[in-house]
Scaffold this active site. Structure first.
Site, PDB file in Angstrom:
ATOM      1  N   HIS A 182      -3.907 -81.135  23.986  1.00 43.08           N
ATOM      2  CA  HIS A 182      -2.547 -80.675  24.299  1.00 43.08           C
ATOM      3  C   HIS A 182      -2.250 -79.503  23.364  1.00 43.08           C
ATOM      4  O   HIS A 182      -2.658 -79.536  22.194  1.00 43.08           O
ATOM      5  CB  HIS A 182      -1.493 -81.759  24.018  1.00 43.08           C
ATOM      6  CG  HIS A 182      -1.306 -82.789  25.088  1.00 43.08           C
ATOM      7  ND1 HIS A 182      -1.039 -84.116  24.805  1.00 43.08           N
ATOM      8  CD2 HIS A 182      -1.307 -82.681  26.443  1.00 43.08           C
ATOM      9  CE1 HIS A 182      -0.895 -84.784  25.931  1.00 43.08           C
ATOM     10  NE2 HIS A 182      -1.054 -83.937  26.946  1.00 43.08           N
ATOM     11  N   CYS A 278       4.353 -84.907  18.819  1.00 44.22           N
ATOM     12  CA  CYS A 278       4.152 -85.706  20.038  1.00 44.22           C
ATOM     13  C   CYS A 278       5.168 -86.836  20.162  1.00 44.22           C
ATOM     14  O   CYS A 278       5.451 -87.287  21.268  1.00 44.22           O
ATOM     15  CB  CYS A 278       2.778 -86.369  20.041  1.00 44.22           C
ATOM     16  SG  CYS A 278       1.407 -85.310  19.692  1.00 44.22           S
TER      17      CYS A 278
HETATM   18  N1  ARG Z   1      -2.780 -90.909  23.773  1.00 47.10           N
HETATM   19  C1  ARG Z   1      -1.908 -89.878  24.267  1.00 47.10           C
HETATM   20  C2  ARG Z   1      -2.619 -89.047  25.333  1.00 47.10           C
HETATM   21  O1  ARG Z   1      -3.803 -88.866  25.231  1.00 47.10           O
HETATM   22  C3  ARG Z   1      -1.472 -89.008  23.130  1.00 47.10           C
HETATM   23  C4  ARG Z   1      -0.463 -87.970  23.537  1.00 47.10           C
HETATM   24  C5  ARG Z   1      -0.055 -87.093  22.399  1.00 47.10           C
HETATM   25  N2  ARG Z   1       0.977 -86.241  22.791  1.00 47.10           N
HETATM   26  C6  ARG Z   1       1.032 -84.912  22.534  1.00 47.10           C
HETATM   27  N3  ARG Z   1       2.122 -84.290  22.836  1.00 47.10           N
HETATM   28  N4  ARG Z   1      -0.005 -84.251  22.048  1.00 47.10           N
HETATM   29  O2  ARG Z   1      -2.035 -88.564  26.266  1.00 47.10           O
END
Ligand code: ARG
Length: 289
Positions: A182, A278
């Site tokens: 992300h 996040c």
């Molecule tokens: N386990 C989650 C996923 O893989 C973590 C999300 C983290 N969020 C972020 N905004 N980077 O989607």
């Protein structure tokens, strides 16, 4: 002292979700290992509660207002509210998740954005287009534009939808390292115009797009070790940057730009590939002023 920071007196407003059902029970990114989570038993779950409460308290202490989504059983990643939607000017563009494991979060976030956050308009993406919210689409208040991550999760075509819907520029940046899946795992736009980023997380073209728009003196490039602590996954508002941990060198580089750095450990969330940014969704970003 003139710091170049905007003089904002409005209280920042966030959406968060208590980690009541948080766990690593599936794997959709390289940080997630359900077996090692299970082997550490209740310790990590307890750490998650403590760490989340400390982040929540730190943001309140800095003057933030926080709305909370009710946690839901079987939705362990609902804590990562940055993935709920992209929000600007009181409007929300709801996310569509890539992995089936997170799809049931969509209606929960839609309800919360309307009921708790009171956002005026909640739109959905066309067709089956994937876009995973503010975690993959960062508002740059200094430049008045979005930066959107694409590749591992969000579709590049979503950048045009974002630009049309909010009537601002949206620069798509291709992510090239599966560990930084992300945009907010490798990129943070500070209100001064400075950008914290991990250059190796991006394709050559994406790095070029960043370097074209961000002057060399405004670039705070991270080493892999710093990026792996999720130091770019920071929440910035007013004169403060909240993150899980950082090196002394990085702290000095941020402080010399007029910020205070508040480190509040979030190690239990790193097990899921997440950290401070996040765990929050900013609800009050405005395109004007
Ligand atoms: N386990 C989650 C996923 O893989 C973590 C999300 C983290 N969020 C972020 N905004 N980077 O989607």
């Amino acid at each position: 002292m003139a710091t170049g920071l905007p003089d904002s007196t409005a209280r920042p407003r966030f959406l968060m979700c208590r980690p009541q059902y948080y766990a690593v029970s599936y794997s959709i990114n390289p940080w997630m290992d359900p077996q090692s989570w299970a082997a550490e038993g209740s310790d990590l779950g307890e750490a998650a509660h403590r760490e989340w409460a400390a982040l929540h308290a730190a943001l309140l202490d800095k003057g933030a207002t926080i709305e909370c989504v009710d946690p839901k059983p079987d939705l362990p990643d609902l804590v990562f509210t940055a993935n709920a939607a992209i929000v600007l000017d009181g409007k929300a563009l709801l996310s569509r998740f890539r992995h089936p494991e997170r799809k049931s979060e969509e209606p929960v976030f839609a309800d919360a954005l309307q009921a708790q956050a009171g956002l005026d308009v909640v739109e959905t993406l066309p067709g089956d287009m994937i876009q995973e919210g503010a975690g993959d689409c960062i508002w740059d208040a200094h430049r008045g534009q979005f930066w959107m991550g694409c590749g591992p999760r969000s579709d590049r075509a979503a950048a045009n939808v974002v630009a049309d819907y909010f009537a601002v520029e949206c620069v798509a940046l291709e992510l090239a390292d599966p560990s930084f899946y992300h945009l907010d795992t490798a990129f943070c736009a500070l209100p001064t115009g400075d950008v914290i980023y991990y250059p190796q997380a991006f394709s050559t073209a994406a790095r070029g797009a960043i370097e074209e728009r961000v002057a060399p003196t405004q670039r705070i490039a991270l080493e892999r070790g710093e990026a792996s602590q999720f130091s770019a996954n920071a929440v910035s508002f007013e004169h403060c940057l909240v993150l899980s941990s950082c090196t002394d060198t990085l702290r000095a580089r941020i402080e010399e730009r007029g910020f205070t750095v508040l480190a509040t450990p979030l190690h239990a969330f790193l097990k899921s590939g997440g950290s401070a940014c996040c765990l929050t969704l900013r609800l009050d970003h405005r395109s004007e002023g």
